[in-house]
Structures are given as structure tokens and as C-alpha cells.
Design an enzyme around this catalytic site. Structure first.
Site, PDB file in Angstrom:
ATOM      1  N   ARG A  36       0.660  -1.434   0.005  1.00 58.55           N
ATOM      2  CA  ARG A  36       0.044  -0.142   0.500  1.00 58.55           C
ATOM      3  C   ARG A  36       0.760   1.466   0.243  1.00 58.55           C
ATOM      4  O   ARG A  36       0.587   2.220  -0.724  1.00 58.55           O
ATOM      5  CB  ARG A  36      -0.638  -0.217   1.341  1.00 58.55           C
ATOM      6  CG  ARG A  36      -2.505  -0.860   0.721  1.00 58.55           C
ATOM      7  CD  ARG A  36      -2.903  -0.592   2.078  1.00 58.55           C
ATOM      8  NE  ARG A  36      -4.286  -0.927   1.150  1.00 58.55           N
ATOM      9  CZ  ARG A  36      -5.135  -1.622   2.477  1.00 58.55           C
ATOM     10  NH1 ARG A  36      -5.023  -1.438   3.822  1.00 58.55           N
ATOM     11  NH2 ARG A  36      -6.642  -1.634   1.863  1.00 58.55           N
ATOM     12  N   GLY A 377     -13.666  -3.326   0.399  1.00 59.04           N
ATOM     13  CA  GLY A 377     -14.834  -3.059   1.033  1.00 59.04           C
ATOM     14  C   GLY A 377     -15.896  -1.584  -0.119  1.00 59.04           C
ATOM     15  O   GLY A 377     -16.581  -1.320  -0.671  1.00 59.04           O
TER      16      GLY A 377
END
Ligand code: ADP
Ligand code: MG
Length: 396
Positions: A36, A377
């Protein structure tokens, strides 16, 4: 595109607040997977090249509005410095004195990381005062955290209403890929939805049947659809109480001219474990004492044929219990087919979801897909057709 990118902004000499997602795994104070962090490098580098001063806003863990020392972003500084190849200054708070001091001391080429935004109770409440406190530090807001865009927080949504805002490079890439897959896709479009349960993906299935030409249903949730069609599935994972809902989805699909592809053959076993003795049977012939753990080769052939006739593929959820061999076979074979077609230039393939990304990595094809979303999500909510507040706030 309704939103601006870094190309549309004049960053020279300006303090640029950049919302990033660097919620990386940390063990004993050391970052164990810097993926990330690496992904935000193009955005930071671009800002620096354009003469801007990047100030990073990020959350870490779930401190629930309190200062939790174990959830400080400070231990990420060495990993950030390694990825960016330059010094990163840390400020003990994302607003107020410490933040102002760090920003005021910035020289061209400097990068500042502000402390966990979620140390403030206002963050998750989208408190305008907190947003104003952060906005006061800089002149431009860049959101590069697509994975946090499904939440309307001060640092993802509120602040975008105060400062001139744009998408960072990672956000831009994600939005472009998703737009190409479901916004204005090249048809025919095929969606693969697999995974364990129908109940967790109802909104997803409901949205997709009205948008795609073909919908492949696999994994445990296919069992529920088989039950809905009156087929016995033995000891398989199936949500019998969702059978009516599954029928409604099938009806909606028929009305929308969306072709549904369910397993025609299945791999069954008596035990849920690696290497369990198994057999391939017709989808309506699961023995009463067995469970369906994967789709069979005929189903894979059918899915492959559908892929061959598609221009766009969007995939969430494995076709079987991919964690345990040999029940990863259908997922692997379908994933390889999608990868081949993508590499040959005939298919745009987009995939996302925690287990889906793991399955595609395991199959060794993740690199070959057009786009793999690691946004979890946010990716799912977008696939469900929901508006993401963090993205909507960038629309001007
Ligand atoms: P994602 O995280 O990509 O959204 P899900 O969490 O919905 O995917 O689904 C993944 C899970 O579904 C995996 O743990 C996999 O083992 C399980 N699964 C898939 N097919 C079956 C099956 N036939 N029986 C039991 N579990 C299954
Ligand atoms: Mg999952």
C-alpha cells in the site's frame, strides 16, 4: 470524468494535503507488507515534481477517536522513506500546533506525515471542525485513498468541500478501471460472482443483473441458487432460507435479459480438507452425504466460452473453496482463461475482493488482469452501484 486529476491543478509552491491509505500490516513495529505504501509513490512523486509540498493524511487501525499509542503512524516513517527515497517528517497530530509547525518548516522536496486521523473522534463523524482544522494546513486536497472512499469521514469527504480537490494517481487509475468495467463498458459484459454466501452479496447480485449481459454464479452461493431451482445439494454450504431471494434474482435477470450461468457439474467431497477424496458429478447429483466444493470441468468449459465472447469481465468471489487443493481447480482454470484473453488484447478484466485477490495471486494471473482492485469494501460498494462519498465529494 467529472473529477479533476493532478494534471488539472497548479501545485507549484503549494502545500498539498494528500489522503492516502497506508493501513499496512505491522509486526513488532516493522512494516511486513509495504504494498500500500508503494502504491502511493507515483502520486507523491508527481506532487513533488510539480513543486508541491505533500502532507500526508491517513488512518491506521481502529483507535475509535482516542489516542492509542500502538496505532500511531510513526513506525511507518522508515518504510515511507524507503519507498519515496527521501526523508519524511512526522507530526504528532493531524491538526493544530504540531502539524502547523511541521508544515511551516517544509522545504521544497520535503514530505510530512501527520498522525492518525482517527485519533480524533470527529474523523469518523465527518466533523466539519476537524475537516477545517486539517484544511487550514494546506491549499489543495488530493484524495488517493479509493479504499477509504466508501466512508464519509472528515479526511475523506468533509475536507474536499473546503479546499480545491482532485484525485491522486492511484484513485484516478482505480476510477478509470472501474468506469471502463461497469460505467460505460464494451459489451458483452460478463460478471463472475462467487464466494461463500448469497446473503453477503445480495445488493451486488441485484445491481449486476441489470447491468451485465452474463452473470456467472459460483462458489458456495451457487448452491443456494441450485436449491432455489429445486436441486438437492446434500451437506453443501447453502442458505436454504435465501432460496426465495435467489429466485427473485433469477427473475430479475430474466426480465433484464441477463444470462445466468450456474454450475452444470460439481466436485463433491465428504470432508472439507486439502486432498480430500472427491468426485465430479452432475450439478443435480450431489450425494446426500457429500458437499459441493468446486465447479466441475464442464462448467469451466462453459465459463471459458462465455469469456471468449465477452469484451469486459468483472470478477468478485472464487468459484470454489480455493484455499484447499484440489478445490481451487475451477477458480484457477477460469482465472487463467481470463488472463490469456486479456493478454491477447480481447478482454478488459477487472477483479476485486479480499479472497478474490488472494485466489488470483495463488493462480499466478493477477499481473495479467487489466486491473486488480485491492480496495475491499469500497470496491464491493462500487460494484453494488452505490455512490462512494469520497469520490462524490471530488465531483465538481
Ligand atoms: P471475497 O473476499 O473475494 O469477496 P468471499 O469472502 O465472498 O470472497 O468468498 C470467499 C470464500 O468462499 C472462500 O473462503 C471460499 O473457501 C468460500 N467458498 C467458495 N466456494 C465454496 C463452497 N462451494 N463451499 C464452501 N465455501 C466456499
Ligand atoms: Mg472474503
Amino acid at each position: 470524468m467529472a473529477w479533476k486529476t493532478l494534471d488539472d491543478m497548479d501545485l507549484s509552491g503549494k502545500v498539498v494535503l494528500v489522503r492516502v491509505d497506508i493501513n499496512v500490516p505491522v509486526e513488532n513495529g516493522v512494516v511486513t507488507d509495504a504494498t500500500r505504501i508503494e502504491k502511493i509513490v507515483p502520486t507523491i512523486s508527481d506532487i513533488l515534481e510539480k513543486g508541491g509540498k505533500p502532507v500526508l493524511l491517513a488512518h491506521f487501525g481502529r483507535p475509535k477517536g482516542k489516542v492509542v499509542p500502538e496505532m500511531s503512524l510513526k513506525p511507518l516513517v522508515p518504510a515511507l522513506e524507503a519507498a519515496l527515497g527521501r526523508k519524511v517528517t512526522f507530526a504528532e497530530d493531524c491538526i493544530g500546533g504540531p502539524a502547523k509547525k511541521a508544515v511551516a518548516a517544509m522545504q521544497p522536496g520535503d514530505v510530512v506525515l501527520l498522525e492518525n486521523t482517527r485519533f480524533h473522534a470527529g474523523e469518523e463523524k465527518n466533523d466539519p471542525e476537524l475537516a477545517a482544522g486539517m484544511a487550514a494546513l494546506g491549499e489543495i486536497y488530493v484524495n488517493d485513498a479509493f479504499s477509504a472512499a466508501h466512508r464519509a469521514h472528515s479526511s475523506t469527504e468533509g475536507i474536499a468541500h473546503i479546499l480545491p480537490s482532485c484525485a491522486g494517481r492511484l484513485m484516478e487509475a482505480e476510477l478509470k478501471a472501474l468506469e471502463a468495467a461497469l460505467g460505460t463498458p464494451q459489451r458483452p459484459v460478463t460478471a463472475v460472482v462467487g464466494g461463500a454466501k448469497v446473503s453477503t452479496k445480495l445488493d451486488l447480485l441485484g445491481n449486476l443483473v441489470s447491468k451485465v449481459d452474463n452473470l456467472v454464479i459460483g462458489g458456495g452461493m451457487a448452491n443456494t441458487f441450485l436449491v432455489a431451482k429445486g436441486i438437492e445439494v446434500g451437506k453443501s454450504l447453502a442458505e436454504r432460507d435465501m432460496a426465495e431471494t435467489a429466485k427473485e434474482i433469477l427473475n430479475k435477470a430474466a426480465a433484464a435479459n441477463c444470462r445466468i450461468i450456474l454450475p452444470v457439474d460439481v466436485v463433491v467431497a465428504r470432508e472439507f480438507k486439502a486432498g480430500a477424496e472427491n468426485e465430479t458429478v452432475a450439478a443435480d447429483a450431489c450425494p446426500a452425504d457429500a458437499m459441493i466444493l468446486d465447479a466441475g470441468p464442464e462448467t469451466v468449459a462453459e465459463i471459458s466460452a462465455v469469456f471468449e465472447n465477452s469484451k469486459t469481465l468483472i470478477w468478485n468471489g472464487p468459484l470454489g473453496a480455493f484455499e484447499i487443493a484440489p478445490f481451487d481447480a475451477a477458480t484457477n482454470a477460469a482465472a487463467k482463461k481470463a488472463a490469456e484473453l486479456t493478454e491477447a488484447g480481447g478482454l478488459i478484466s477487472v477483479a476485486g475482493g479480499g479472497d478474490t485477490v488472494a485466489a488470483l495471486n495463488k493462480a499466478g494471473v493477477a499481473e495479467a488482469f487489466s486491473y486488480i482492485s485491492t480496495a475491499g469494501g469500497a470496491f464491493l460498494e462500487w460494484m453494488e452501484g452505490k455512490e462512494l462519498p469520497g469520490v462524490a465529494a471530488l465531483n465538481k
